[in-house]
Design an enzyme around this catalytic site. Structure first.
Site, short mmCIF file in Angstrom:
data_model
loop_
_atom_site.label_atom_id
_atom_site.label_comp_id
_atom_site.label_asym_id
_atom_site.label_seq_id
_atom_site.Cartn_x
_atom_site.Cartn_y
_atom_site.Cartn_z
N HIS A 159 6.17 -2.00 1.34
CA HIS A 159 6.08 -0.97 2.37
C HIS A 159 7.45 -0.80 3.01
O HIS A 159 8.04 -1.77 3.49
CB HIS A 159 5.05 -1.37 3.44
CG HIS A 159 3.63 -1.14 3.01
ND1 HIS A 159 2.58 -1.07 3.91
CD2 HIS A 159 3.08 -0.95 1.79
CE1 HIS A 159 1.45 -0.86 3.26
NE2 HIS A 159 1.73 -0.79 1.97
N TYR B 278 -0.07 2.27 13.37
CA TYR B 278 -0.34 1.66 14.67
C TYR B 278 -0.54 2.81 15.65
O TYR B 278 0.39 3.57 15.92
CB TYR B 278 0.83 0.80 15.13
CG TYR B 278 1.03 -0.48 14.34
CD1 TYR B 278 0.64 -1.71 14.87
CD2 TYR B 278 1.60 -0.47 13.07
CE1 TYR B 278 0.82 -2.89 14.15
CE2 TYR B 278 1.78 -1.63 12.35
CZ TYR B 278 1.39 -2.84 12.90
OH TYR B 278 1.57 -3.99 12.19
N PRO C 19 -1.98 -10.61 16.18
CA PRO C 19 -1.58 -10.05 14.89
C PRO C 19 -0.79 -8.74 14.97
O PRO C 19 -0.35 -8.24 13.94
CB PRO C 19 -2.91 -9.84 14.17
CG PRO C 19 -3.91 -9.67 15.26
CD PRO C 19 -3.45 -10.53 16.38
N LYS D 222 3.24 -11.53 12.49
CA LYS D 222 4.16 -12.66 12.49
C LYS D 222 3.52 -14.00 12.12
O LYS D 222 4.24 -14.98 11.86
CB LYS D 222 4.80 -12.80 13.88
CG LYS D 222 5.86 -11.74 14.15
CD LYS D 222 7.12 -12.01 13.35
CE LYS D 222 8.08 -10.85 13.35
NZ LYS D 222 7.88 -9.89 12.27
N TYR E 165 10.30 -6.45 13.06
CA TYR E 165 9.13 -6.36 12.19
C TYR E 165 9.43 -6.90 10.80
O TYR E 165 8.62 -7.62 10.21
CB TYR E 165 8.66 -4.91 12.09
CG TYR E 165 7.25 -4.73 11.59
CD1 TYR E 165 6.20 -4.58 12.48
CD2 TYR E 165 6.96 -4.74 10.23
CE1 TYR E 165 4.88 -4.42 12.02
CE2 TYR E 165 5.67 -4.58 9.76
CZ TYR E 165 4.63 -4.43 10.66
OH TYR E 165 3.34 -4.28 10.21
#
Length: 394
Positions: A75, A204, A296, A300, A388
């Site tokens: 991704h 998100y 979550p 991580k 991220y």
């Protein structure tokens, strides 16, 4: 059963424990691994599946025959959606890295197979695990095997990779151990469904109805979540009601629609953050969830466990091969620097993207301002992409 002598006793056969065992084997160091769960139970426990670039490189460098590149999916970003408006993040452009979608239980399958090929001992489904003499140079671990035999392991070092409910963390004396804990006032209602992906990357989404995460598992199984109360009862939620709620949280002027299908798993996940310091005492060292848990939102958890191992493994090798214990003495101090960075990022992502029923109007507006300062700034977007995709190991 005869007493086993080894260099490192590893309590916990999840990805962290098995990765450490594999690195020990590569260095010519013996280890024994035990876990209170069965092999099938670990292999079929559905957990998050976003791997940082550093975690993928760690699998590659260790020589693990992982299927991350053949069955996982790279991704190159995420999409943050605010009140129906998408804000795509291009990770290679912003941070020079990507992430991989590869479920944690599949990583376990790869690492368990690697362990079995070595022929070194691994015991699943043990009970009554106890530790002792951790302040000495000959600590021990005892357990009862699945066959009912009493197992005693004597080692130079013990590593607790036994999760947040295992016995290892409690062996650090209360006068030495500090536990930092934060509980969030919401949970995630999570589903697994049979459907194609709704988008090429994770979404998100923050809306007035609350947060939603449109995640993935494979080409035909998807994982999705929406923010809910911790006391939510899954029995109150029919499939139609779930799909209506999820769709309402991603609705926008672009007409985006979720790909739907039969739901075969429903669960409610409470949100907590926790850190234990120090992550070592005497001959005992903690790694992964036994030392820390994160919500979550920042992806991580597993990556932080691998980062612990990336610090601990070379320190153990130096101590056992060269009698150089300096790096091992500083393990906790080194590892917790990354732990708190990950806690900060996970907290920040959680607070920016969720609506909090306990907040006043000022705090709600402030969190939206924080989110806007990330989305509207090149520097802010690079910061989020760097966090991220992950910081360098070690």
């Amino acid at each position: 059963m005869p007493e086993l002598q080894t260099d490192v006793a590893i309590v916990g056969a999840g990805p962290a424990g098995l990765m450490l065992a594999h690195l020990m084997h590569n260095a010519g160091i013996d280890s024994v691994v035990i876990d209170n769960r069965s092999r099938d139970e670990i292999a079929h426990t559905h957990r998050a599946g976003i791997l940082e670039a550093g975690s993928v490189r760690m699998l590659e460098a260790a020589g693990v025959e992982s299927r991350v590149h053949t069955e996982g999916h790279r991704h190159d970003g995420i999409d943050i959606r605010v009140n129906g408006v998408s804000h795509p993040f291009d990770f290679p452009e912003l941070a020079g890295e990507s992430v991989w979608l590869y479920p944690q239980n599949e990583i376990f399958v790869d690492l368990a197979a690697a362990r079995e090929r070595t022929g070194e001992p691994i015991y699943y489904s043990v009970t009554d695990t106890h530790l002792g003499d951790i302040e000495s140079e000959r600590p021990w671990v005892t357990a009862t095997t699945a066959d009912g035999e009493e197992l005693t392991i004597r080692a130079r070092y013990v590593v607790g990779a036994d999760g947040s409910r295992g016995p290892c963390r409690s062996m650090i004396p209360e006068g030495t151990r500090q536990r930092f804990f934060h509980e969030y006032p919401f949970a995630w209602f999570g589903i697994l469904c049979e459907a194609p992906p709704s988008h090429e990357v994770l979404i998100y989404s923050r809306s007035e109805r609350g947060f939603a995460l449109i995640s993935q598992r494979s080409s035909n199984v998807q994982r999705m979540y929406f923010q809910a109360s911790p006391d939510t009862d899954v029995a109150d939620w029919s499939d139609d009601r779930i799909w209506t709620e999820l769709q309402s949280r991603v609705d926008g002027p672009d007409g985006f629609e979720l790909k739907t299908g039969p739901i075969f798993d429903k669960t409610v996940l409470p949100f907590r953050s926790a850190v234990t310091e120090p992550m070592q005492h005497g001959s005992l060292f903690l790694a992964g969830d036994s030392a820390h848990t994160v919500p979550p939102t920042g992806a991580k958890g597993l990556n932080l466990a691998f980062a612990d191992v990336a610090v601990l493994a070379p320190a153990l090798i130096k101590a056992l091969k060269d009698s150089d214990t300096e790096a091992l003495a500083g393990y906790s101090q080194t590892a917790t620097k990354r732990v708190w960075k990950a806690q900060n990022f996970s907290y920040q992502m959680t607070r920016m993207l969720h609506t909090d029923p306990t907040q006043d109007a000022f705090e709600t507006k402030r969190s939206l301002g924080e989110l806007g300062s990330i989305l509207d700034s090149d520097h802010g977007r690079r910061y989020l992409a760097e966090c991220y995709t992950g910081w360098p190991h070690g």
